[in-house]
Design a protein around this motif. Structure first.
Motif, short mmCIF file in Angstrom:
data_model
loop_
_atom_site.label_atom_id
_atom_site.label_comp_id
_atom_site.label_asym_id
_atom_site.label_seq_id
_atom_site.Cartn_x
_atom_site.Cartn_y
_atom_site.Cartn_z
N ARG A 47 -5.12 -9.43 8.30
CA ARG A 47 -4.69 -10.73 8.80
C ARG A 47 -3.18 -10.80 8.81
O ARG A 47 -2.51 -10.45 7.83
N LEU A 48 -2.63 -11.28 9.92
CA LEU A 48 -1.19 -11.43 10.03
C LEU A 48 -0.69 -12.42 8.99
O LEU A 48 -1.27 -13.50 8.80
N PHE A 49 0.38 -12.05 8.28
CA PHE A 49 1.01 -12.84 7.23
C PHE A 49 0.15 -12.97 5.97
O PHE A 49 0.45 -13.79 5.10
N PHE A 54 1.10 -5.81 0.94
CA PHE A 54 2.40 -5.28 1.35
C PHE A 54 2.57 -3.80 1.02
O PHE A 54 2.83 -2.99 1.90
N ALA A 55 2.42 -3.43 -0.25
CA ALA A 55 2.72 -2.06 -0.68
C ALA A 55 1.85 -1.01 0.01
O ALA A 55 2.37 -0.01 0.54
N PRO A 56 0.50 -1.17 0.05
CA PRO A 56 -0.31 -0.16 0.74
C PRO A 56 0.02 -0.06 2.23
O PRO A 56 0.03 1.03 2.80
N THR A 57 0.28 -1.21 2.85
CA THR A 57 0.62 -1.19 4.27
C THR A 57 1.94 -0.48 4.51
O THR A 57 2.07 0.32 5.45
N LEU A 58 2.91 -0.74 3.65
CA LEU A 58 4.21 -0.08 3.76
C LEU A 58 4.06 1.43 3.63
O LEU A 58 4.64 2.20 4.42
N LEU A 59 3.28 1.87 2.65
CA LEU A 59 3.09 3.31 2.44
C LEU A 59 2.40 3.95 3.64
O LEU A 59 2.84 5.01 4.13
N LEU A 60 1.35 3.33 4.14
CA LEU A 60 0.61 3.90 5.27
C LEU A 60 1.46 3.95 6.53
O LEU A 60 1.49 4.96 7.24
N VAL A 61 2.16 2.85 6.83
CA VAL A 61 3.00 2.81 8.03
C VAL A 61 4.13 3.83 7.94
O VAL A 61 4.48 4.48 8.93
N THR A 62 4.71 3.99 6.76
CA THR A 62 5.78 4.96 6.58
C THR A 62 5.28 6.38 6.84
O THR A 62 5.91 7.15 7.57
N TRP A 81 5.24 -8.86 8.90
CA TRP A 81 3.85 -8.86 9.35
C TRP A 81 2.88 -9.17 8.20
O TRP A 81 1.88 -9.86 8.41
N THR A 82 3.15 -8.64 7.02
CA THR A 82 2.23 -8.86 5.90
C THR A 82 2.42 -10.22 5.25
O THR A 82 1.57 -10.66 4.46
N GLY A 83 3.52 -10.88 5.53
CA GLY A 83 3.82 -12.16 4.92
C GLY A 83 4.57 -12.05 3.62
O GLY A 83 4.95 -13.06 3.02
N VAL A 118 -2.47 -0.27 12.70
CA VAL A 118 -3.00 -0.37 11.34
C VAL A 118 -3.65 -1.73 11.12
O VAL A 118 -4.76 -1.82 10.56
N PHE A 119 -3.01 -2.79 11.56
CA PHE A 119 -3.59 -4.12 11.41
C PHE A 119 -4.90 -4.24 12.17
O PHE A 119 -5.88 -4.82 11.68
N ALA A 120 -4.93 -3.67 13.39
CA ALA A 120 -6.15 -3.75 14.19
C ALA A 120 -7.27 -2.89 13.60
O ALA A 120 -8.43 -3.33 13.51
N ALA A 121 -6.93 -1.68 13.18
CA ALA A 121 -7.94 -0.75 12.68
C ALA A 121 -8.53 -1.21 11.36
O ALA A 121 -9.74 -1.04 11.10
#
Length: 419
Positions: free
Chosen positions: A368-370, A374-382, A52-54, A361-364
């Motif tokens: 942008r898709l791709f 990466f790292a902050p998104t991974l931490l938050l989603v986890t 998702w993050t590209g 998370v992407f919507a809130a």
């Protein structure tokens, strides 16, 4: 997971909902498998965040991350390992009572309640967000998901794409007792050693058949049918065969059966570090183009076959590492024992919720898709997925599983009435 001869494993099966009819004979818990389930769930989460993050399209780390999809191979091998146990024990000449009713009830209790809760959330979010999230929101799609048939249709919600594997899992649940019954005459032999070896040969035959199906799927001109074949129980038969073969080795060891006099197997059974290193090497190789493109492009037959083999090597290595001699004792005596049990418990819910969390998370955050960090998104989603996994386990999964096991517990044999 500890696999000493007479290892105690029954309570683990009770906790995760896997039907082992001799559970009451061997109370205990295989913490190596709890760790393995947690690792597999997080690897799948990692792969979706990378996609998702590209990040998955660039660099060595991105390649490793996007190949986290190999966690599915670990899940399939683990399911086969757990559920094939009573049939393997029978094949080795041991007494292993098995009830179809208990098996089906416990399988349904393990899969459906948490799944239906997550599905309700997916539908609600798709309706709220609209756009790509709600592009397939219609009655036929919802009905297909209610019967977990999305793996056959290829039509699924943007935030539930990972659940194709549940269609494959359920197909395996249905086929396993039937296949076990059909091959039972083929494993009969005069000695337990011969029976064990015949079962391993059958596992090898099934694995080769699965690899052929996987390679052939890449030759199918219709993309939808190619995907259905590639992700089906037949297409991934090699991964299920790996789990069953591991069961044969573990049960033979438990029964004191020497499958081979060569020392290599004994060395592997006591070398979890070496096995984990082998898994990492296979993962690194799989992150290269040899296992196919990192995006949505179609793989060649050779790439599909390479990915299936490499993911299978990872699954086999980690499963054997998780069942290494002495590992469960070491983990049980460690300060992390409770955390491992908890991670094993919530792993299924983390698997179910993480893509929906990613979508929200992407919507809130208007990502942008791709083209997202990466790292902050991974931490938050986890973090959010683990929290939802804990709530799912405590409020839904554990109560349902406890009830299912109380309702289907085998009665204790009573002495005949002498009156």
């Amino acid at each position: 997971m500890e696999v000493l001869p007479r290892v105690k494993i029954g309570d683990y099966y009770r906790m995760v909902g896997d039907d082992i009819s001799t559970a009451t004979q061997r109370p205990g818990r295989i913490l190596g498998l709890d760790l393995l389930r947690a690792v597999a769930a997080w690897l799948v989460l990692l792969s979706h965040v990378a996609f998702w993050t590209g990040a998955g399209a660039h660099g060595t780390v991105g390649g490793l991350a996007v190949r986290g999809e190999l966690g599915v191979a670990v899940f399939f091998a683990l399911s086969a390992f757990l559920l094939s146990t009573p049939f393997v024990r029978r094949g080795l000449g041991d007494r292993a009572p098995w009830s179809a009713g208990r098996y089906l009830v416990r399988r349904a209790a393990r899969i459906l309640p948490a799944y239906l809760l997550a599905l309700a959330a997916v539908v609600a979010v798709a309706a709220a967000l609209g756009g790509a999230a709600g592009s397939v929101l219609d009655l036929p799609t919802v009905l297909v998901h209610l019967v977990v048939g999305q793996g056959f249709t290829g039509r699924t919600f943007q935030s539930f794409t990972q659940t194709w594997s549940l269609t494959t899992e359920i197909t395996f649940y249905v086929l396993l007792p039937v296949v076990a019954l059909l091959v039972a005459p083929l494993v009969r032999a005069d000695t337990p050693v011969a029976r064990a070896r015949r079962m391993l040969v059958l596992c090898a035959v099934v694995a080769v058949g699965g690899l052929c199906a996987q390679a052939a799927s890449a030759l199918v001109p219709d993309p939808q049918w190619a995907g259905v074949i590639a992700t089906s129980a037949a297409g991934h038969a090699a991964w299920f065969a790996i789990g069953t073969a591991a069961t044969v080795l573990v049960e033979a060891e438990r029964a004191g059966i020497e499958v081979t006099p060569r020392p290599a197997l004994a060395v592997l059974r006591t070398s979890p570090g070496t096995l984990v290193l082998l898994a990492i090497v296979a993962w690194v190789i799989a992150s290269t183009p040899i296992a196919g493109p990192r995006g949505v492009e179609a793989s060649t037959p050779a790439q599909a076959l390479a990915a299936e083999v490499l993911y299978g090597v990872v699954a086999a290595s980690l499963l054997l590492a998780g069942t290494s001699r002495g590992l469960t004792e070491s983990l049980t005596a460690s300060p992390v024992a409770g955390a491992l049990r908890w991670l094993g418990n919530i792993s299924y819910a983390v698997f179910l919720w993480h893509v929906l969390v990613l979508q929200v998370v992407f919507a809130a955050l208007d990502l942008r898709l791709f083209a997202a960090p990466f790292a902050p998104t991974l931490l938050l989603v986890t973090i959010v997925s683990v929290g939802l996994g804990h709530l799912s386990w405590m409020l839904v999964e554990r109560p349902v599983l406890d009830r299912a096991h109380r309702a289907t517990v085998a009665p204790t044999p009573q002495p005949a009435d002498r009156g």
